[in-house]
Design a protein around this motif. Structure first.
Motif, PDB file in Angstrom:
ATOM      1  N   THR A   1       2.735  19.525  -9.830  1.00 62.36           N
ATOM      2  CA  THR A   1       3.754  18.756 -10.531  1.00 62.36           C
ATOM      3  C   THR A   1       3.126  18.041 -11.715  1.00 62.36           C
ATOM      4  OG1 THR A   1       3.426  16.709  -9.272  1.00 62.36           O
ATOM      5  CG2 THR A   1       4.954  18.331  -8.341  1.00 62.36           C
ATOM      6  N   ARG A   2       3.972  17.585 -12.613  1.00 66.52           N
ATOM      7  CA  ARG A   2       3.480  16.857 -13.791  1.00 66.52           C
ATOM      8  C   ARG A   2       2.824  15.546 -13.378  1.00 66.52           C
ATOM      9  NH1 ARG A   2       7.386  15.777 -18.848  1.00 66.52           N
ATOM     10  NH2 ARG A   2       8.705  14.963 -17.205  1.00 66.52           N
ATOM     11  N   GLN A   3       3.352  14.919 -12.329  1.00 67.12           N
ATOM     12  CA  GLN A   3       2.740  13.694 -11.828  1.00 67.12           C
ATOM     13  C   GLN A   3       1.299  13.950 -11.404  1.00 67.12           C
ATOM     14  OE1 GLN A   3       1.993  10.754 -11.481  1.00 67.12           O
ATOM     15  NE2 GLN A   3       3.250   9.770  -9.938  1.00 67.12           N
ATOM     16  N   GLU A   4       1.057  15.026 -10.680  1.00 68.18           N
ATOM     17  CA  GLU A   4      -0.294  15.339 -10.250  1.00 68.18           C
ATOM     18  C   GLU A   4      -1.186  15.693 -11.441  1.00 68.18           C
ATOM     19  OE1 GLU A   4      -0.142  18.360  -7.262  1.00 68.18           O
ATOM     20  OE2 GLU A   4       1.103  17.171  -5.911  1.00 68.18           O
ATOM     21  N   LEU A   5      -0.634  16.358 -12.435  1.00 65.14           N
ATOM     22  CA  LEU A   5      -1.418  16.713 -13.619  1.00 65.14           C
ATOM     23  C   LEU A   5      -1.865  15.461 -14.365  1.00 65.14           C
ATOM     24  CD1 LEU A   5      -0.928  19.575 -16.097  1.00 65.14           C
ATOM     25  CD2 LEU A   5      -1.010  17.259 -16.990  1.00 65.14           C
ATOM     26  N   ILE A   6      -0.934  14.528 -14.573  1.00 69.21           N
ATOM     27  CA  ILE A   6      -1.291  13.297 -15.297  1.00 69.21           C
ATOM     28  C   ILE A   6      -2.290  12.479 -14.484  1.00 69.21           C
ATOM     29  CG2 ILE A   6      -0.384  11.122 -16.177  1.00 69.21           C
ATOM     30  CD1 ILE A   6       2.070  12.538 -17.086  1.00 69.21           C
ATOM     31  N   SER A   7      -2.121  12.459 -13.163  1.00 67.71           N
ATOM     32  CA  SER A   7      -3.095  11.768 -12.322  1.00 67.71           C
ATOM     33  C   SER A   7      -4.471  12.407 -12.470  1.00 67.71           C
ATOM     34  CB  SER A   7      -2.644  11.814 -10.853  1.00 67.71           C
ATOM     35  OG  SER A   7      -1.458  11.093 -10.659  1.00 67.71           O
ATOM     36  N   LEU A   8      -4.523  13.737 -12.587  1.00 69.55           N
ATOM     37  CA  LEU A   8      -5.788  14.436 -12.785  1.00 69.55           C
ATOM     38  C   LEU A   8      -6.420  14.041 -14.112  1.00 69.55           C
ATOM     39  CD1 LEU A   8      -7.649  16.659 -11.545  1.00 69.55           C
ATOM     40  CD2 LEU A   8      -6.358  18.315 -12.903  1.00 69.55           C
ATOM     41  N   VAL A   9      -5.616  13.957 -15.173  1.00 68.73           N
ATOM     42  CA  VAL A   9      -6.131  13.545 -16.481  1.00 68.73           C
ATOM     43  C   VAL A   9      -6.658  12.116 -16.420  1.00 68.73           C
ATOM     44  CG1 VAL A   9      -5.484  13.080 -18.874  1.00 68.73           C
ATOM     45  CG2 VAL A   9      -4.635  15.133 -17.738  1.00 68.73           C
ATOM     46  N   LEU A  10      -5.933  11.243 -15.737  1.00 72.70           N
ATOM     47  CA  LEU A  10      -6.374   9.851 -15.625  1.00 72.70           C
ATOM     48  C   LEU A  10      -7.680   9.747 -14.848  1.00 72.70           C
ATOM     49  CD1 LEU A  10      -2.917   8.211 -14.927  1.00 72.70           C
ATOM     50  CD2 LEU A  10      -4.349   7.762 -16.900  1.00 72.70           C
ATOM     51  N   ASN A  11      -7.830  10.553 -13.805  1.00 73.03           N
ATOM     52  CA  ASN A  11      -9.084  10.555 -13.052  1.00 73.03           C
ATOM     53  C   ASN A  11     -10.239  11.051 -13.921  1.00 73.03           C
ATOM     54  OD1 ASN A  11      -8.370   9.484 -10.535  1.00 73.03           O
ATOM     55  ND2 ASN A  11      -7.532  11.424  -9.851  1.00 73.03           N
ATOM     56  N   ALA A  12      -9.960  12.086 -14.744  1.00 76.39           N
ATOM     57  CA  ALA A  12     -11.004  12.586 -15.634  1.00 76.39           C
ATOM     58  C   ALA A  12     -11.414  11.511 -16.641  1.00 76.39           C
ATOM     59  CB  ALA A  12     -10.501  13.834 -16.363  1.00 76.39           C
ATOM     60  N   LYS A  13     -10.438  10.782 -17.160  1.00 74.62           N
ATOM     61  CA  LYS A  13     -10.732   9.696 -18.094  1.00 74.62           C
ATOM     62  C   LYS A  13     -11.533   8.592 -17.411  1.00 74.62           C
ATOM     63  CE  LYS A  13      -8.298   6.113 -20.717  1.00 74.62           C
ATOM     64  NZ  LYS A  13      -8.186   4.999 -19.776  1.00 74.62           N
ATOM     65  N   ASP A  14     -11.165   8.286 -16.170  1.00 78.32           N
ATOM     66  CA  ASP A  14     -11.875   7.243 -15.427  1.00 78.32           C
ATOM     67  C   ASP A  14     -13.309   7.670 -15.151  1.00 78.32           C
ATOM     68  OD1 ASP A  14     -11.681   4.667 -13.859  1.00 78.32           O
ATOM     69  OD2 ASP A  14     -12.312   6.039 -12.273  1.00 78.32           O
ATOM     70  N   ALA A  15     -13.513   8.933 -14.803  1.00 77.29           N
ATOM     71  CA  ALA A  15     -14.855   9.429 -14.541  1.00 77.29           C
ATOM     72  C   ALA A  15     -15.708   9.372 -15.798  1.00 77.29           C
ATOM     73  CB  ALA A  15     -14.793  10.863 -14.007  1.00 77.29           C
ATOM     74  N   GLU A  16     -15.073   9.644 -16.945  1.00 81.65           N
ATOM     75  CA  GLU A  16     -15.801   9.586 -18.230  1.00 81.65           C
ATOM     76  C   GLU A  16     -16.224   8.149 -18.535  1.00 81.65           C
ATOM     77  OE1 GLU A  16     -13.679   9.826 -22.168  1.00 81.65           O
ATOM     78  OE2 GLU A  16     -14.648  11.783 -22.166  1.00 81.65           O
ATOM     79  N   ASN A  17     -15.374   7.173 -18.217  1.00 88.04           N
ATOM     80  CA  ASN A  17     -15.707   5.771 -18.476  1.00 88.04           C
ATOM     81  C   ASN A  17     -16.836   5.289 -17.586  1.00 88.04           C
ATOM     82  OD1 ASN A  17     -13.691   5.618 -20.407  1.00 88.04           O
ATOM     83  ND2 ASN A  17     -12.149   4.845 -18.971  1.00 88.04           N
ATOM     84  N   LEU A  18     -16.920   5.844 -16.355  1.00 93.69           N
ATOM     85  CA  LEU A  18     -17.962   5.416 -15.428  1.00 93.69           C
ATOM     86  C   LEU A  18     -19.297   6.113 -15.707  1.00 93.69           C
ATOM     87  CD1 LEU A  18     -15.965   5.389 -12.071  1.00 93.69           C
ATOM     88  CD2 LEU A  18     -16.625   3.431 -13.462  1.00 93.69           C
ATOM     89  N   ALA A  19     -19.241   7.219 -16.447  1.00 93.43           N
ATOM     90  CA  ALA A  19     -20.468   7.995 -16.687  1.00 93.43           C
ATOM     91  C   ALA A  19     -21.405   7.240 -17.628  1.00 93.43           C
ATOM     92  CB  ALA A  19     -20.095   9.342 -17.285  1.00 93.43           C
TER      93      ALA A  19
END
Length: 491
Positions: free
Chosen positions: A473-491
């Motif tokens: 679903t689009r909700q899961e896709l956006i959640s995936l993008v947000l997780n990727a962004k969060d992982a980038e900030n923590l790196a």
């Protein structure tokens, strides 16, 4: 990152929530069956069950946030179970109090049903839809044909609901404090959903006429009813589960079409009463289950408190029946009028009006996901909003949530996150363009218009992107993008 409840996709959790939803549906169906049987003897067939659920809906909307602020979920569930058993004992021991007792029983069961529904939000969207649809359709059928006496039914129903609550509540009550196997960190993107007049009126009108089309089904044998339920399950699977439909237009069109078919079958007079009743029965389960599926899907991203969403949906579903019940008390001839051919002809006209004007894909997409302006912002509501900071382990939601802590990524942050995801999933250049738009919350019609391609082509790109990224679903896709962004900030 907001403290959202971790998503749990383990088979054990899914099976447990399926059992909870199934038993809860069996219990609530048994209660409705008890009401119909009891009042068929005492009130000539006029059951106030729908009126009680409508009252419960109003209480859920108005009192839910205050109750969640005062009590944790397990105490709310305990209070509901005490109320439902006490009311059942009152009905059995003091017959003169049956009306008050049955009202309290149905109202308490509605609160408990919402608690069980709330637990489903710990599942990913696709799993949540499958569990709810299959468990609800199966539970409603079993509850309708459970071979027990009316007096026993009054106590078996609370027992089923008790087991359901015992299975469901610990899952989301303890989810925020411990990470069980099969869970994954996830962000639930939040958006402020504004009620638009045109689609809102259309949905209310559709709920009313769908009720009129399905409420007078003749009695069917268990085998015939089973066939109608299987047909409803297959229809729901096609419309609400196997693909991401953010505007829910497939389900809406299905409801309009089947309601029209029922009325045309009545108008023609060339179909047997059992054939009409078969379609009416299927329509009834599609309306009830499908609309709640939409509500659960909406609850995963709307800032609106869960209790407000579910209470409003229950009121939408039972309000027409409650109004007809009250009107029938004043005018006993109302039933014959509602079954007349002139009424069916009016219903067909209203359905066509709903389908062609009030409930088009663009208006529904704006209602359920939020409209966008040309700058990528979220319409009049000031853009996509973050999670409201609500206590995800409570029911319903806190009345005054803290300020948002994250938002849908935009600009260079979104491009970096999406670019990394696209590279890992080996997306084509065109698919990455589509992914960039989906990450902003854009709908398939917008993607098609923006990229100057056919809608079918846009939907094909979206399906391939979902398959490559492993989302549904689009909700899961956006959640995936947000997780990727969060992982980038923590790196």
């Amino acid at each position: 990152m907001a403290g959202n409840l971790p998503l749990n996709n383990s088979r054990k959790t899914t099976a447990r929530l399926f059992a909870a939803t199934f038993l809860c549906t069996v219990g609530t169906t048994l209660l409705s069956q008890w009401c119909f049987r009891f009042y068929e003897v005492t009130s000539g067939g006029l059951s106030p069950h729908s009126l009680f659920v409508a009252v419960a809906s109003v209480l859920i909307v108005t009192a839910g946030p205050r109750l969640s602020a005062a009590f944790p979920p397990k105490y709310l569930a305990s209070l509901g179970l005490i109320a439902i058993f006490a009311s059942a004992l009152t009905i059995a021991s003091v017959p003169s109090w049956a009306l008050a007792g049955s009202g309290a029983t149905v109202i308490a069961s509605a609160f408990l049903e919402v608690i069980v529904c709330r637990s489903l939000l710990i599942l990913p969207n696709s799993a949540m839809r499958k569990v709810f649809v299959a468990a609800t359709v199966g539970g409603a059928f079993i509850g309708s044909y459970f071979p027990i006496d009316t007096s026993v039914m009054l106590f078996v129903a609370p027992a089923c609901i008790t087991i359901a609550v015992a299975l469901a509540v610990p899952l989301f009550e303890n989810g925020s404090s411990s990470r069980a196997p099969g869970t994954r960190s996830a962000v639930r993107v939040r958006r402020r959903i504004a009620l638009k007049p045109r689609p809102t009126i259309g949905l209310i009108m559709l709920a009313f006429v769908a009720h009129l089309a399905s409420a007078n089904a003749a009695a069917l044998s268990p085998e015939q009813t089973a066939g109608a339920y299987i047909a409803a399950l297959a229809t729901l699977w096609l419309c609400a589960i196997i693909h991401d439909d953010t505007s829910h237009i497939s389900l809406i069109r299905c409801l309009v079409l089947i309601s029209t078919i029922v009325c045309v079958m009545r108008l023609s007079g060339s179909f047997s009463s059992y054939a009409v009743a078969f379609v009416e029965t299927a329509l009834g389960i599609i309306v009830w289950t499908g609309v709640i599926v939409v509500a659960l899907d909406l609850a995963t991203y709307a800032e609106t408190p869960f209790s407000t969403i579910m209470g409003a949906v229950y009121l939408l579903l039972t309000g027409p029946a409650a109004l007809i019940y009250l009107a029938s008390l004043l005018s006993p001839s109302l039933d014959s009028f509602l079954l007349s051919r002139s009424t069916d002809a009016v219903i067909v006209c209203l359905l066509v009006f709903c389908g062609l004007y009030l409930l088009n894909e663009q208006s529904l997409d704006g209602l359920f996901w939020g409209a966008h302006d040309g700058n990528g912002e979220n319409g009049k509501n000031g853009g996509s909003r973050a999670a409201s900071g609500e206590d995800e382990a409570s029911f319903p939601d806190a009345p005054n949530p803290p300020a948002p802590s994250f938002a849908v990524p935009s600009g260079s942050e979104a491009v970096d996150a999406v670019g990394r995801l696209a590279a890992d999933a080996q997306l084509t250049a065109r698919e990455q363009e589509v992914l960039n738009l989906l990450a902003e919350g854009r709908s398939a019609p917008f993607v098609a218009e923006y990229l100057c391609i056919e809608r079918s082509t846009a939907k094909t790109h979206i399906a391939r992107i979902y398959a490559k990224l492993g989302v549904h679903t689009r909700q899961e896709l956006i959640s995936l993008v947000l997780n990727a962004k969060d992982a980038e900030n923590l790196a």
